[in-house]
Enzyme design. Sequence first.
Site, PDB file in Angstrom:
ATOM      1  N   GLY A   1     -13.499   3.090  -2.645  1.00  0.00           N
ATOM      2  CA  GLY A   1     -13.721   1.699  -3.026  1.00  0.00           C
ATOM      3  C   GLY A   1     -12.446   0.933  -3.322  1.00  0.00           C
ATOM      4  O   GLY A   1     -11.338   1.467  -3.293  1.00  0.00           O
TER       5      GLY A   1
ATOM      6  N   GLY B   1      -9.921  -0.021  -5.295  1.00  0.00           N
ATOM      7  CA  GLY B   1      -9.354   0.414  -6.569  1.00  0.00           C
ATOM      8  C   GLY B   1      -8.398  -0.588  -7.169  1.00  0.00           C
ATOM      9  O   GLY B   1      -8.122  -0.552  -8.367  1.00  0.00           O
TER      10      GLY B   1
ATOM     11  N   LYS C   1      -5.042  -8.394  -4.091  1.00  0.00           N
ATOM     12  CA  LYS C   1      -4.754  -6.961  -4.221  1.00  0.00           C
ATOM     13  C   LYS C   1      -3.748  -6.756  -5.344  1.00  0.00           C
ATOM     14  O   LYS C   1      -2.642  -7.302  -5.307  1.00  0.00           O
ATOM     15  CB  LYS C   1      -4.203  -6.411  -2.910  1.00  0.00           C
ATOM     16  CG  LYS C   1      -4.009  -4.897  -2.918  1.00  0.00           C
ATOM     17  CD  LYS C   1      -3.592  -4.410  -1.540  1.00  0.00           C
ATOM     18  CE  LYS C   1      -3.408  -2.898  -1.520  1.00  0.00           C
ATOM     19  NZ  LYS C   1      -3.017  -2.422  -0.171  1.00  0.00           N
TER      20      LYS C   1
ATOM     21  N   ASP D   1      -4.472   2.162 -12.394  1.00  0.00           N
ATOM     22  CA  ASP D   1      -4.627   1.011 -13.282  1.00  0.00           C
ATOM     23  C   ASP D   1      -5.008  -0.273 -12.547  1.00  0.00           C
ATOM     24  O   ASP D   1      -5.120  -1.336 -13.155  1.00  0.00           O
ATOM     25  CB  ASP D   1      -3.338   0.773 -14.085  1.00  0.00           C
ATOM     26  CG  ASP D   1      -2.096   0.662 -13.214  1.00  0.00           C
ATOM     27  OD1 ASP D   1      -2.234   0.265 -12.042  1.00  0.00           O
ATOM     28  OD2 ASP D   1      -0.991   0.990 -13.692  1.00  0.00           O
ATOM     29  N   GLY D   2      -5.198  -0.173 -11.209  1.00  0.00           N
ATOM     30  CA  GLY D   2      -5.611  -1.355 -10.452  1.00  0.00           C
ATOM     31  C   GLY D   2      -4.511  -2.364 -10.218  1.00  0.00           C
ATOM     32  O   GLY D   2      -4.776  -3.465  -9.722  1.00  0.00           O
TER      33      GLY D   2
ATOM     34  N   ARG E   1      -4.945 -11.647   0.285  1.00  0.00           N
ATOM     35  CA  ARG E   1      -5.244 -11.154   1.635  1.00  0.00           C
ATOM     36  C   ARG E   1      -6.401 -11.953   2.242  1.00  0.00           C
ATOM     37  O   ARG E   1      -7.330 -12.353   1.534  1.00  0.00           O
ATOM     38  CB  ARG E   1      -5.604  -9.661   1.597  1.00  0.00           C
ATOM     39  CG  ARG E   1      -4.548  -8.816   0.905  1.00  0.00           C
ATOM     40  CD  ARG E   1      -4.599  -7.376   1.310  1.00  0.00           C
ATOM     41  NE  ARG E   1      -5.865  -6.705   1.041  1.00  0.00           N
ATOM     42  CZ  ARG E   1      -6.083  -5.423   1.315  1.00  0.00           C
ATOM     43  NH1 ARG E   1      -5.127  -4.692   1.875  1.00  0.00           N
ATOM     44  NH2 ARG E   1      -7.244  -4.857   1.029  1.00  0.00           N
TER      45      ARG E   1
ATOM     46  N   ASP F   1     -11.163   5.084   5.648  1.00  0.00           N
ATOM     47  CA  ASP F   1     -11.304   3.920   4.771  1.00  0.00           C
ATOM     48  C   ASP F   1     -10.247   2.858   5.039  1.00  0.00           C
ATOM     49  O   ASP F   1     -10.277   1.791   4.425  1.00  0.00           O
ATOM     50  CB  ASP F   1     -11.275   4.344   3.295  1.00  0.00           C
ATOM     51  CG  ASP F   1     -10.029   5.146   2.948  1.00  0.00           C
ATOM     52  OD1 ASP F   1      -9.917   6.278   3.426  1.00  0.00           O
ATOM     53  OD2 ASP F   1      -9.173   4.639   2.200  1.00  0.00           O
ATOM     54  N   ASN F   2      -9.320   3.137   5.974  1.00  0.00           N
ATOM     55  CA  ASN F   2      -8.308   2.147   6.343  1.00  0.00           C
ATOM     56  C   ASN F   2      -8.487   1.663   7.780  1.00  0.00           C
ATOM     57  O   ASN F   2      -7.547   1.163   8.395  1.00  0.00           O
ATOM     58  CB  ASN F   2      -6.901   2.726   6.173  1.00  0.00           C
ATOM     59  CG  ASN F   2      -6.549   2.954   4.712  1.00  0.00           C
ATOM     60  OD1 ASN F   2      -7.075   2.280   3.832  1.00  0.00           O
ATOM     61  ND2 ASN F   2      -5.681   3.913   4.444  1.00  0.00           N
TER      62      ASN F   2
ATOM     63  N   ASP G   1      -4.724  -2.587   5.457  1.00  0.00           N
ATOM     64  CA  ASP G   1      -4.102  -1.851   4.351  1.00  0.00           C
ATOM     65  C   ASP G   1      -2.694  -1.354   4.704  1.00  0.00           C
ATOM     66  O   ASP G   1      -2.520  -0.302   5.314  1.00  0.00           O
ATOM     67  CB  ASP G   1      -4.982  -0.673   3.899  1.00  0.00           C
ATOM     68  CG  ASP G   1      -6.163  -1.138   3.071  1.00  0.00           C
ATOM     69  OD1 ASP G   1      -6.210  -2.330   2.724  1.00  0.00           O
ATOM     70  OD2 ASP G   1      -7.043  -0.313   2.776  1.00  0.00           O
TER      71      ASP G   1
END
Length: 683
Positions: A114, A116, A169, A181-182, A239, A330-331, A340
């Site tokens: 997901g 992150g 992002k 920590d995002g 983005r 996932d990319n 990404d």
Amino acid sequence: MGTNGLPMSRSPLEGLDFDNVALKKLPLDPSEEPGVRLVKGACFSRMKLQPLTKPRFVAVSDAAMALLGLNGEEVINDPLGPEYLSGSKVMPGSEPAAHCYCGHQFGQFAGQLGDGAACYLGEVKVPASLSPELLQENPSGRWEIQVPASLSPELLQENPSGRWEIQVKGAGLTPYSRQADGRKVLRSSIREFLCSEAMFFLGVPTTRAGSVVTSDSRVIRDVYYSGNPRHERCSVVLRIAPTFLRFGSFEIFKQADEYTGRQGPSYGHDEIRGQMLDYVIEMFYPEIQQSHSDRVERNVAFFREVMLRTARLVAQWQCVGFCHGVLNTDNMSILGLTLDYGPYGFMDRFDPDFICNASDNSGRYSYQAQPAVCRWNLVKFAEALAPELPPDRAKAVMEEYLDQYNSFYLGNMRKKLGLLKKEDPEDEMLITELLQTMHNTGADFTNTFRSLSQIPCPSEGESEEEEALVKQATDHLLEQCASLEELKAANKPTMDPRELAMLLSMAQSNPTLFHMISDRMSIAKQLDKLSKLKDLMETNQEELKTKQAEEWTRWLTRYRKRLAQELEGQTDVQAVREERVRVMDSTNPRVVLRNYIAQNVIEAAENGDFSEVQRVLEVLEKPFSSKPGLELPGRVGRGGTNEPQERDEGEEQQQEAASTSEARNPVPYDSKPPPWAYEICVT
């Protein structure tokens, strides 16, 4: 009204027309509790924004902002701009959320991943006043502002969705942040911003980047994983794409993996898979939706189109020397976009085994592995679509992949070599021999291809002037070749000699154990490096240059023979020659975002000078031409600044590369990398 009685100016970002269709058509996580958690039966989770301290712009892309109907200069001068575009303040109509997806990472199913660090802000409708040329898109799902000459006009069609998904992002914690920590820092944010735009202007399908914002908020990062962490500024990239849905979006329904035991968080919710598939096809592939009344045939047509876009995309990567670095499922975009930007890299010296990600120890995502890895990812995507996509039908589609990839690749390569009038069966061998010559001589990928347009087509009774041009062009090609010391460094085995000797002994004495802990291919590569290094140790620079000249002379002789075929039967030979040069120079870039260019920008920005970000962006927006006054960087690192800048108060200088080397001299943007560039390590 303001305090002085005058009307307050409205932020241009407050006028964006949001229509957040994804959140209306796909299931939302009902929980809004903070913290990391497993999210079942949902595609998105709502987010509460976490403001940054004193956000401010680093750079803005005028071209990307124009897609939203925004003026870049107005945005960068908007006092509220940094807050809105860092996720510190919510724009009217925006609905912050994070997307749930899974993925196969380095070949293993990782379960729930997901967004992150990314935050969906919403979908902005394309303004009705936007000029028609901004509404064009190639079949790989990319919106066009400026169409490079290397793209044929028939590949352009109107974008079907009529809206842009925008996300930030580095905006903070989400339910999918796992142990992180995002947040993102200035280094990674600048790299993503610049490469997103660079790829667009190279003509490669990609997500876009509208801005970079930094702040006084800080996080701790261990840049070199050396046990020496430092504080870095939290930074955020805006983005932009029609959608950020990916192969992994459909893997949330996966049953328990036979190898890792992990399963998708929405396993058993098959109705959501169908719902998501309907949404994607109706929104982004309406022509497929409209032309297929049978659901299975529709889904097969959709998968085939994704396969074609992916094959075309990776062929374009190979032709500009781009290595993604983390080609996990996932990319991989469901629109065939480059998605990404992490430890990516543009190749300098040509090496088919080039690995841009220093943490990819096995070379799974090396340059030459990319076409096969994309095929593997498509197979996993097909598995994720079952039973909506019957396995036998998916297999039949995948049997087309290699031929489609080769067709796209060969078509691109013919343009790079200026072979426009005829398609000779021997062209593939000519290209293979070119790449082998480049590898043997350590030639620079970008500059070598750029130089080929200087090789003249032969004519009957070749004149002394023409011979001089050939010699001049050959000398320029030789300047792109590696020195003896560079080749020695490149061929130094990465494996400890004692470990290699032990594995070779084990391969003979205990093959079973050998196959458990190593493989013959990696050992063969190490032995090949040792063999080449031995030969290099027994030669000198003069002998090497002579050998390189012989190799290039052999290939150029064959190339010019092929160029002669281009002129056969042509009434206007001069027009053919001019067209060849024009196509080659608009297909082979003069400049790409090499690591050393990005590193210069990052070091300048970390010292408080953001001007180099905008300067490099301006260079990358015209990669096929030279702009007077922009040949050299405005600032170089390691004490070699052209323009002295004050460092931000409290900013720590702990980067090894910056502290252990002498000051740099400015290097042109279209130059081979300077010696210090080989110290750069991206993970």
